[in-house]
Design an enzyme around this catalytic site. Structure first.
Site, mmCIF file in Angstrom:
data_model
loop_
_atom_site.group_PDB
_atom_site.id
_atom_site.type_symbol
_atom_site.label_atom_id
_atom_site.label_comp_id
_atom_site.label_asym_id
_atom_site.label_seq_id
_atom_site.Cartn_x
_atom_site.Cartn_y
_atom_site.Cartn_z
ATOM 1 N N ARG A 1 0.837 -1.187 0.000
ATOM 2 C CA ARG A 1 0.000 0.000 0.000
ATOM 3 C C ARG A 1 0.882 1.250 0.000
ATOM 4 N NH1 ARG A 1 -2.553 -3.925 2.631
ATOM 5 N NH2 ARG A 1 -4.803 -3.974 3.001
ATOM 6 N N ASP B 1 -1.287 2.508 -4.990
ATOM 7 C CA ASP B 1 -2.599 2.738 -4.396
ATOM 8 C C ASP B 1 -3.667 2.084 -5.281
ATOM 9 O OD1 ASP B 1 -4.548 5.668 -3.344
ATOM 10 O OD2 ASP B 1 -4.935 3.495 -3.310
ATOM 11 N N LEU B 2 -4.141 0.938 -4.871
ATOM 12 C CA LEU B 2 -5.114 0.202 -5.688
ATOM 13 C C LEU B 2 -6.510 0.814 -5.596
ATOM 14 C CD1 LEU B 2 -4.027 -3.494 -4.988
ATOM 15 C CD2 LEU B 2 -3.501 -2.077 -6.993
ATOM 16 N N LYS B 3 -6.669 1.840 -4.768
ATOM 17 C CA LYS B 3 -7.962 2.520 -4.709
ATOM 18 C C LYS B 3 -8.074 3.553 -5.828
ATOM 19 C CE LYS B 3 -9.587 0.667 -0.878
ATOM 20 N NZ LYS B 3 -10.544 -0.455 -0.900
ATOM 21 N N HIS C 1 -7.756 -15.469 12.119
ATOM 22 C CA HIS C 1 -6.320 -15.720 12.177
ATOM 23 C C HIS C 1 -6.061 -17.204 12.359
ATOM 24 C CE1 HIS C 1 -4.819 -11.646 11.911
ATOM 25 N NE2 HIS C 1 -5.775 -11.253 12.722
ATOM 26 N N ASP C 2 -4.792 -17.542 12.414
ATOM 27 C CA ASP C 2 -4.392 -18.952 12.442
ATOM 28 C C ASP C 2 -5.234 -19.767 13.424
ATOM 29 O OD1 ASP C 2 -2.605 -21.012 14.090
ATOM 30 O OD2 ASP C 2 -1.843 -20.996 12.040
ATOM 31 N N ASN D 1 -8.135 -19.439 14.589
ATOM 32 C CA ASN D 1 -9.520 -19.661 14.154
ATOM 33 C C ASN D 1 -9.587 -20.757 13.093
ATOM 34 O OD1 ASN D 1 -9.213 -16.267 14.290
ATOM 35 N ND2 ASN D 1 -10.654 -17.265 15.652
ATOM 36 N N TYR D 2 -8.655 -20.708 12.159
ATOM 37 C CA TYR D 2 -8.671 -21.681 11.074
ATOM 38 C C TYR D 2 -8.323 -23.066 11.608
ATOM 39 C CZ TYR D 2 -7.996 -17.110 8.894
ATOM 40 O OH TYR D 2 -8.076 -15.770 8.554
ATOM 41 N N ASP E 1 -1.405 -20.891 9.320
ATOM 42 C CA ASP E 1 -0.724 -19.819 8.563
ATOM 43 C C ASP E 1 0.331 -20.392 7.624
ATOM 44 O OD1 ASP E 1 -0.503 -16.939 10.812
ATOM 45 O OD2 ASP E 1 -2.119 -17.759 9.603
HETATM 46 C C1 LIG Z 1 2.328 -10.297 12.752
HETATM 47 C C2 LIG Z 1 0.850 -10.493 13.084
HETATM 48 C C3 LIG Z 1 0.192 -11.515 12.159
HETATM 49 C C4 LIG Z 1 0.568 -12.894 12.597
HETATM 50 C C5 LIG Z 1 -0.170 -13.874 11.777
HETATM 51 C C6 LIG Z 1 -1.596 -14.044 12.265
HETATM 52 C C7 LIG Z 1 -1.591 -14.943 13.472
HETATM 53 C C8 LIG Z 1 -2.419 -14.655 11.170
HETATM 54 O O1 LIG Z 1 -3.092 -15.645 11.305
HETATM 55 S S1 LIG Z 1 -2.337 -13.848 9.652
HETATM 56 C C9 LIG Z 1 -3.596 -14.608 8.658
HETATM 57 C C10 LIG Z 1 -4.748 -13.668 8.523
HETATM 58 N N1 LIG Z 1 -5.770 -14.192 7.656
HETATM 59 C C11 LIG Z 1 -5.621 -14.239 6.302
HETATM 60 O O2 LIG Z 1 -4.616 -13.868 5.748
HETATM 61 C C12 LIG Z 1 -6.813 -14.778 5.526
HETATM 62 C C13 LIG Z 1 -7.206 -13.863 4.356
HETATM 63 N N2 LIG Z 1 -7.249 -12.489 4.731
HETATM 64 C C14 LIG Z 1 -8.263 -11.982 5.472
HETATM 65 O O3 LIG Z 1 -9.164 -12.652 5.925
HETATM 66 C C15 LIG Z 1 -8.196 -10.485 5.736
HETATM 67 O O4 LIG Z 1 -7.264 -9.906 4.886
HETATM 68 C C16 LIG Z 1 -7.801 -10.157 7.193
HETATM 69 C C17 LIG Z 1 -8.878 -10.643 8.150
HETATM 70 C C18 LIG Z 1 -6.463 -10.771 7.525
HETATM 71 C C19 LIG Z 1 -7.670 -8.642 7.297
HETATM 72 O O5 LIG Z 1 -8.916 -8.067 6.974
HETATM 73 P P1 LIG Z 1 -8.965 -6.565 6.514
HETATM 74 O O6 LIG Z 1 -10.358 -6.092 6.690
HETATM 75 O O7 LIG Z 1 -7.878 -5.789 7.187
HETATM 76 O O8 LIG Z 1 -8.539 -6.616 4.970
HETATM 77 P P2 LIG Z 1 -9.305 -7.279 3.752
HETATM 78 O O9 LIG Z 1 -10.741 -7.477 4.062
HETATM 79 O O10 LIG Z 1 -8.519 -8.426 3.268
HETATM 80 O O11 LIG Z 1 -9.239 -6.109 2.634
HETATM 81 C C20 LIG Z 1 -8.016 -5.532 2.295
HETATM 82 C C21 LIG Z 1 -8.361 -4.092 2.036
HETATM 83 O O12 LIG Z 1 -7.149 -3.400 1.722
HETATM 84 C C22 LIG Z 1 -7.271 -2.819 0.437
HETATM 85 N N3 LIG Z 1 -5.957 -2.845 -0.189
HETATM 86 C C23 LIG Z 1 -5.125 -3.908 -0.330
HETATM 87 N N4 LIG Z 1 -4.019 -3.545 -0.966
HETATM 88 C C24 LIG Z 1 -4.148 -2.222 -1.231
HETATM 89 C C25 LIG Z 1 -3.323 -1.265 -1.894
HETATM 90 N N5 LIG Z 1 -2.136 -1.587 -2.383
HETATM 91 N N6 LIG Z 1 -3.797 0.015 -1.998
HETATM 92 C C26 LIG Z 1 -5.003 0.356 -1.490
HETATM 93 N N7 LIG Z 1 -5.825 -0.497 -0.840
HETATM 94 C C27 LIG Z 1 -5.384 -1.772 -0.731
HETATM 95 C C28 LIG Z 1 -8.274 -3.666 -0.276
HETATM 96 O O13 LIG Z 1 -8.825 -2.984 -1.372
HETATM 97 C C29 LIG Z 1 -9.267 -3.934 0.818
HETATM 98 O O14 LIG Z 1 -10.040 -2.783 0.989
HETATM 99 P P3 LIG Z 1 -11.618 -2.914 1.291
HETATM 100 O O15 LIG Z 1 -11.701 -3.378 2.704
HETATM 101 O O16 LIG Z 1 -12.128 -1.521 1.083
HETATM 102 O O17 LIG Z 1 -12.174 -3.910 0.309
HETATM 103 C C30 LIG Z 1 0.035 -9.064 13.010
HETATM 104 C C31 LIG Z 1 -1.467 -9.309 13.211
HETATM 105 C C32 LIG Z 1 -2.022 -8.016 13.845
HETATM 106 C C33 LIG Z 1 -0.828 -7.047 13.800
HETATM 107 C C34 LIG Z 1 -0.831 -5.922 14.820
HETATM 108 C C35 LIG Z 1 -2.109 -5.062 14.647
HETATM 109 O O18 LIG Z 1 -2.307 -4.692 13.268
HETATM 110 C C36 LIG Z 1 -2.073 -3.851 15.557
HETATM 111 C C37 LIG Z 1 -0.780 -3.020 15.501
HETATM 112 C C38 LIG Z 1 -0.824 -2.209 14.200
HETATM 113 C C39 LIG Z 1 0.434 -1.275 14.106
HETATM 114 O O19 LIG Z 1 0.380 -0.554 12.873
HETATM 115 C C40 LIG Z 1 1.694 -2.201 14.101
HETATM 116 C C41 LIG Z 1 1.742 -3.027 15.370
HETATM 117 C C42 LIG Z 1 0.500 -3.896 15.608
HETATM 118 C C43 LIG Z 1 0.599 -4.406 17.021
HETATM 119 C C44 LIG Z 1 0.428 -5.060 14.572
HETATM 120 C C45 LIG Z 1 1.687 -5.955 14.656
HETATM 121 C C46 LIG Z 1 1.611 -7.162 13.742
HETATM 122 O O20 LIG Z 1 1.605 -6.768 12.397
HETATM 123 C C47 LIG Z 1 0.376 -7.980 14.013
HETATM 124 C C48 LIG Z 1 0.429 -8.561 15.407
#
Ligand SMILES: C[C@H](CCC[C@H](C)C(=O)SCCNC(=O)CCNC(=O)[C@H](O)C(C)(C)COP(=O)(O)OP(=O)(O)OC[C@H]1O[C@@H](n2cnc3c(N)ncnc32)[C@H](O)[C@@H]1OP(=O)(O)O)[C@H]1CC[C@H]2[C@@H]3[C@H](O)C[C@@H]4C[C@H](O)CC[C@]4(C)[C@H]3C[C@H](O)[C@]12C
Length: 382
Positions: free
Chosen positions: A36, A56-58, A122-123, A125-126, A152
């Site tokens: 992003r 920016d895919l939006k 997340h993991d 749940n699956y 995952d």
């Molecule tokens: C490191 C931690 C992760 C560990 C692994 C964890 C245990 C897992 O299990 S990860 C597996 C998650 N599940 C999947 O991958 C399955 C498929 N994906 C999904 O189901 C979803 O993507 C989702 C549930 C994971 C996320 O849903 P979300 O609503 O966020 O997104 P989507 O619905 O998929 O839509 C994406 C939207 O984004 C738009 N997009 C995409 N690309 C672009 C682009 N290039 N430009 C513009 N827009 C883009 C797309 O269009 C979609 O938009 P719409 O919604 O409008 O359609 C980490 C786990 C949590 C993290 C912490 C947390 O985030 C809080 C803090 C945040 C801070 O910033 C950093 C510290 C944090 C503590 C952070 C730290 C770590 O990263 C984590 C702990």
């Protein structure tokens, strides 16, 4: 390397898809991670061997750009929940029409249909939905997820990488791409097929944590040593079990039979007392060279210096000195060559990649000025 010449467009995700992309990059694929914009720091720790473009895919221009990358690529790997790519007009329908050879990998928790398909997760749940989590944990305790490894990574990133390689191989014959619906629930369950298939021979007849391989059997468990470390015991077969008793200096004639379930708690008490009598290093020395199936439980900072792992080079270092596991498996003629690069900045390769994919300087300048793409200063020179 085995995947040399394969071009992958990885849309930035959380962990499973990044791992899948890293595996492909380790074995030679050219992986471009699409980040992003306005997100200066990526939390993707699995970026090894990748390049980053920030798009920016939006914006319509951003989506057009992604289509142009995909038309010239072999694989697109998307980590979003069901329907997100379709909302962007970047679903399989569109991209496979523009590039019929494209392998469109969709790595999700629940798959592309079903009541949970659009739910976040997340993991854990699956893993819970796969059934496997119900079998993980000590007797009398609640289910325990083994880190985020099974859904995952094993059932997610690695299974998706398998799907991509299978589709690449099939395309050699058909010349056609296809869609890979990689559900982590199904991938984890599939990786755990043994649990289903071995149920018929009574492997899981008892409660969680009370069976042969889930911590129930005293000869398949871990034991604390005198210095507070642990040894892992896997002496399943009778001949190995006898070697275990020998090193522990226990007389089998004075013990209950190995497979006497009701005596397992007593056997565990006896083993625990023995292992607590010496430090881990001493037990490692005593069990080295035997078939007792006993090994030290190594910490992450111990593994690379263990003689066996050192001799094989099972762990490597990146240019920043960070240690990581060597890619597996080792192919004799075309082994993986993981990139030594320690860092990847969001948008670090935006200009380089767009030029490579045929965008001219004027187009790139316009998209940079409009914020459709971003280029980190470190590497981007027109
Ligand atoms: C490191 C931690 C992760 C560990 C692994 C964890 C245990 C897992 O299990 S990860 C597996 C998650 N599940 C999947 O991958 C399955 C498929 N994906 C999904 O189901 C979803 O993507 C989702 C549930 C994971 C996320 O849903 P979300 O609503 O966020 O997104 P989507 O619905 O998929 O839509 C994406 C939207 O984004 C738009 N997009 C995409 N690309 C672009 C682009 N290039 N430009 C513009 N827009 C883009 C797309 O269009 C979609 O938009 P719409 O919604 O409008 O359609 C980490 C786990 C949590 C993290 C912490 C947390 O985030 C809080 C803090 C945040 C801070 O910033 C950093 C510290 C944090 C503590 C952070 C730290 C770590 O990263 C984590 C702990």
């Amino acid at each position: 390397m085995a995947l040399a010449g394969v071009r992958v467009i990885e849309l930035a995700g959380l962990a499973p898809a990044p791992f899948c992309g890293m595996v492909l990059a380790d074995f030679g694929a050219k992986v471009i991670r699409v980040d992003r914009t306005k997100v200066p720091v990526s939390l993707d720790t699995l970026h090894r061997g990748k390049r980053s473009v920030a798009v920016d895919l939006k914006t319509a221009e951003g989506r057009a750009l992604l289509r142009r990358l995909c038309v010239q690529s072999d694989v697109v790997l998307e980590p979003y929940r069901k329907g997100v790519m379709e909302k962007l007009g970047l679903g399989p329908q569109e991209l496979l029409t523009e590039n019929p050879r494209l392998i469109y990998a969709r790595l999700t928790g629940y798959g592309q249909n079903g009541s949970h398909a659009t739910a976040a997760g997340h993991d854990i749940n699956y893993l819970a939905m796969s059934g496997l989590l119900s079998r993980l944990g000590r007797s009398g305790e609640k289910p325990l997820a083994p880190l985020n490894l099974l859904a995952d990574f094993a059932g997610g990133g690695l299974t998706c990488a398998l799907g991509i390689v299978l589709a690449l191989l099939e395309r050699e014959k058909s010349g056609k791409g296809q869609v890979i619906d990689a559900s982590m629930v199904e991938g984890a369950a599939y990786a755990g097929s043994f649990v289903w298939k071995s149920g018929s021979i009574g492997m899981w007849d008892r409660g969680r944590g009370e069976n042969l391989l889930d911590g129930g059997a005293p000869f398949y468990d871990t034991y604390r040593t005198q210095d507070g470390k642990f040894m892992a015991v896997g002496a399943l077969e009778p001949q190995f079990y006898l070697q275990l008793l020998k090193v522990l200096e226990l007389d089998p004639r004075e013990l209950p039979p190995q497979m006497s379930f009701s005596d397992w708690p007593e056997l565990r008490r006896i083993f625990s007392a023995r292992f607590a009598s010496k430090p881990q290093a001493e037990w490692s020395r005593l069990f080295q060279g035997t078939d007792a199936c006993v090994t030290p439980v190594l910490s992450l900072d111990q593994v690379s210096s263990h003689p066996h792992n050192r001799e094989r080079g099972s762990f490597m270092k990146d240019s920043g000195g960070g240690e990581f596991p060597r890619p597996a498996p080792v192919l004799s003629r075309t082994p993986a060559r993981p990139s030594p690069a320690a860092h990847l900045t969001t948008g670090e390769h935006t200009v380089e990649v767009l030029q490579e994919f045929g965008f001219n300087s004027e187009e790139i300048e316009q998209m940079l000025a409009a914020g459709v793409v971003e280029a980190s200063t470190e590497r981007s020179k027109l």
